[in-house]
Write a protein that holds these residues in place. Structure first.
Motif, PDB file in Angstrom:
ATOM      1  N   MET A   1       0.820  -1.186   0.000  1.00  0.00           N
ATOM      2  CA  MET A   1       0.000   0.000   0.000  1.00  0.00           C
ATOM      3  C   MET A   1       0.870   1.259   0.000  1.00  0.00           C
ATOM      4  O   MET A   1       0.497   2.246  -0.620  1.00  0.00           O
ATOM      5  N   GLU A   2       2.001   1.199   0.725  1.00  0.00           N
ATOM      6  CA  GLU A   2       2.875   2.363   0.759  1.00  0.00           C
ATOM      7  C   GLU A   2       3.450   2.652  -0.625  1.00  0.00           C
ATOM      8  O   GLU A   2       3.469   3.797  -1.071  1.00  0.00           O
ATOM      9  N   LEU A   3       3.895   1.621  -1.310  1.00  0.00           N
ATOM     10  CA  LEU A   3       4.439   1.832  -2.651  1.00  0.00           C
ATOM     11  C   LEU A   3       3.378   2.404  -3.589  1.00  0.00           C
ATOM     12  O   LEU A   3       3.685   3.265  -4.416  1.00  0.00           O
ATOM     13  N   ARG A   4       2.169   1.943  -3.450  1.00  0.00           N
ATOM     14  CA  ARG A   4       1.092   2.472  -4.290  1.00  0.00           C
ATOM     15  C   ARG A   4       0.887   3.962  -4.016  1.00  0.00           C
ATOM     16  O   ARG A   4       0.785   4.767  -4.946  1.00  0.00           O
ATOM     17  N   LEU A   5       0.834   4.328  -2.752  1.00  0.00           N
ATOM     18  CA  LEU A   5       0.660   5.731  -2.391  1.00  0.00           C
ATOM     19  C   LEU A   5       1.831   6.577  -2.894  1.00  0.00           C
ATOM     20  O   LEU A   5       1.635   7.657  -3.465  1.00  0.00           O
ATOM     21  N   PHE A   6       3.042   6.085  -2.702  1.00  0.00           N
ATOM     22  CA  PHE A   6       4.226   6.819  -3.178  1.00  0.00           C
ATOM     23  C   PHE A   6       4.169   7.006  -4.697  1.00  0.00           C
ATOM     24  O   PHE A   6       4.402   8.095  -5.214  1.00  0.00           O
ATOM     25  N   ALA A   7       3.886   5.927  -5.409  1.00  0.00           N
ATOM     26  CA  ALA A   7       3.856   5.991  -6.875  1.00  0.00           C
ATOM     27  C   ALA A   7       2.738   6.908  -7.375  1.00  0.00           C
ATOM     28  O   ALA A   7       2.932   7.640  -8.350  1.00  0.00           O
ATOM     29  N   GLN A   8       1.596   6.869  -6.726  1.00  0.00           N
ATOM     30  CA  GLN A   8       0.494   7.752  -7.124  1.00  0.00           C
ATOM     31  C   GLN A   8       0.857   9.219  -6.898  1.00  0.00           C
ATOM     32  O   GLN A   8       0.535  10.078  -7.717  1.00  0.00           O
ATOM     33  N   SER A   9       1.525   9.503  -5.791  1.00  0.00           N
ATOM     34  CA  SER A   9       1.815  10.899  -5.470  1.00  0.00           C
ATOM     35  C   SER A   9       3.030  11.444  -6.214  1.00  0.00           C
ATOM     36  O   SER A   9       3.178  12.659  -6.342  1.00  0.00           O
ATOM     37  N   GLN A  10       3.875  10.558  -6.715  1.00  0.00           N
ATOM     38  CA  GLN A  10       5.080  10.983  -7.434  1.00  0.00           C
ATOM     39  C   GLN A  10       5.224  10.169  -8.727  1.00  0.00           C
ATOM     40  O   GLN A  10       6.059   9.270  -8.828  1.00  0.00           O
ATOM     41  N   PRO A  11       4.433  10.472  -9.746  1.00  0.00           N
ATOM     42  CA  PRO A  11       4.407   9.642 -10.953  1.00  0.00           C
ATOM     43  C   PRO A  11       5.715   9.614 -11.743  1.00  0.00           C
ATOM     44  O   PRO A  11       5.909   8.712 -12.556  1.00  0.00           O
ATOM     45  N   ARG A  12       6.623  10.529 -11.504  1.00  0.00           N
ATOM     46  CA  ARG A  12       7.909  10.534 -12.221  1.00  0.00           C
ATOM     47  C   ARG A  12       9.008   9.787 -11.482  1.00  0.00           C
ATOM     48  O   ARG A  12      10.098   9.618 -11.998  1.00  0.00           O
ATOM     49  N   TRP A  13       8.742   9.378 -10.270  1.00  0.00           N
ATOM     50  CA  TRP A  13       9.745   8.705  -9.456  1.00  0.00           C
ATOM     51  C   TRP A  13       9.720   7.197  -9.710  1.00  0.00           C
ATOM     52  O   TRP A  13       8.707   6.622 -10.098  1.00  0.00           O
ATOM     53  N   GLN A  14      10.841   6.571  -9.424  1.00  0.00           N
ATOM     54  CA  GLN A  14      10.978   5.115  -9.468  1.00  0.00           C
ATOM     55  C   GLN A  14      11.218   4.613  -8.045  1.00  0.00           C
ATOM     56  O   GLN A  14      11.882   5.283  -7.248  1.00  0.00           O
ATOM     57  N   PHE A  15      10.703   3.430  -7.745  1.00  0.00           N
ATOM     58  CA  PHE A  15      10.796   2.872  -6.402  1.00  0.00           C
ATOM     59  C   PHE A  15      11.293   1.439  -6.453  1.00  0.00           C
ATOM     60  O   PHE A  15      11.065   0.725  -7.436  1.00  0.00           O
ATOM     61  N   ASP A  16      11.952   1.020  -5.391  1.00  0.00           N
ATOM     62  CA  ASP A  16      12.343  -0.373  -5.199  1.00  0.00           C
ATOM     63  C   ASP A  16      11.722  -0.845  -3.898  1.00  0.00           C
ATOM     64  O   ASP A  16      11.770  -0.123  -2.886  1.00  0.00           O
ATOM     65  N   GLY A  17      11.141  -2.031  -3.909  1.00  0.00           N
ATOM     66  CA  GLY A  17      10.567  -2.625  -2.712  1.00  0.00           C
ATOM     67  C   GLY A  17      11.222  -3.957  -2.441  1.00  0.00           C
ATOM     68  O   GLY A  17      11.484  -4.731  -3.365  1.00  0.00           O
ATOM     69  N   VAL A  18      11.508  -4.221  -1.181  1.00  0.00           N
ATOM     70  CA  VAL A  18      12.180  -5.459  -0.781  1.00  0.00           C
ATOM     71  C   VAL A  18      11.343  -6.148   0.285  1.00  0.00           C
ATOM     72  O   VAL A  18      10.916  -5.508   1.255  1.00  0.00           O
ATOM     73  N   ASP A  19      11.109  -7.439   0.110  1.00  0.00           N
ATOM     74  CA  ASP A  19      10.399  -8.222   1.115  1.00  0.00           C
ATOM     75  C   ASP A  19      10.828  -9.680   0.971  1.00  0.00           C
ATOM     76  O   ASP A  19      11.002 -10.165  -0.157  1.00  0.00           O
ATOM     77  N   PRO A  20      10.978 -10.390   2.092  1.00  0.00           N
ATOM     78  CA  PRO A  20      11.390 -11.799   1.995  1.00  0.00           C
ATOM     79  C   PRO A  20      10.277 -12.744   1.563  1.00  0.00           C
ATOM     80  O   PRO A  20      10.538 -13.894   1.225  1.00  0.00           O
ATOM     81  N   SER A  21       9.044 -12.257   1.531  1.00  0.00           N
ATOM     82  CA  SER A  21       7.910 -13.125   1.237  1.00  0.00           C
ATOM     83  C   SER A  21       7.433 -12.965  -0.206  1.00  0.00           C
ATOM     84  O   SER A  21       7.011 -11.891  -0.622  1.00  0.00           O
ATOM     85  N   ARG A  22       7.462 -14.062  -0.965  1.00  0.00           N
ATOM     86  CA  ARG A  22       6.944 -14.053  -2.332  1.00  0.00           C
ATOM     87  C   ARG A  22       5.469 -13.688  -2.331  1.00  0.00           C
ATOM     88  O   ARG A  22       4.993 -12.946  -3.185  1.00  0.00           O
TER      89      ARG A  22
END
Length: 170
Positions: A1-22
């Motif tokens: 949900m955080e990545l979605r909010l970040f991407a929606q609010s900053q459409p020109r930015w790129q993000f990386d997300g890391v999690d151990p769970s597939r």
């Protein structure tokens, strides 16, 4: 949900997300929907993340699961990946570590859950003593770890119940 909010609010930015769970990463892909083109997801732990340098980082609701040595290692790895002066925003449980305080907060935590309809069956085993099951640190211990990892200007900017949100700078 955080990545979605970040991407929606900053459409020109790129993000990386890391999690151990597939499973969590699959859920992230589904939640991001059309915003997935702004995000690279990585299965694993912080060592799996690209070297960066990144402009900023977040670590939300994760550190309270890590023992102090693992927490320091994680913070060091995050710090290494952030550009000088870049912020780290984080949020997790942080309470006094003496037995009396932990017992008080555990009781409050259980009562809060019960007020929302959580039952012993719906809650994790021993949830009345959740803080005995997690390696939760005090706010002072948290600040010291951040400083040891090379962060400065550590500030709590939000606190609610047992959660503390901090910003610290690389």
């Amino acid at each position: 949900m955080e990545l979605r909010l970040f991407a929606q609010s900053q459409p020109r930015w790129q993000f990386d997300g890391v999690d151990p769970s597939r499973a969590v990463l699959t859920l992230a892909e589904q939640t991001l929907e059309r915003l997935i083109n702004q995000v690279q997801l990585h299965e694993g732990y912080i060592e799996t993340a690209p070297d960066g340098p990144f402009d900023a980082a977040t670590c939300l609701l994760a550190l309270h699961f890590l023992a102090p040595d693992d927490r320091l290692r994680t913070l060091l790895q995050i710090r290494r990946r952030i550009k000088p002066g870049g912020p780290l925003v984080m949020a997790h449980h942080s309470i006094a570590t003496d037995d009396k305080s932990r017992a008080v907060w555990a009781k409050r935590f259980a009562a809060f859950g019960a007020s929302w309809g959580a039952t012993a069956r719906a809650a994790p085993p021993g949830s009345a003593n959740v803080f005995d099951q997690l390696p939760v640190l005090s706010p002072d211990q948290e600040a010291a770890l951040l400083q040891e990892a090379g962060f400065s200007d550590v500030t709590i900017f939000y606190a609610a119940f047992t959660f503390r949100s901090r910003v610290a700078y690389a």
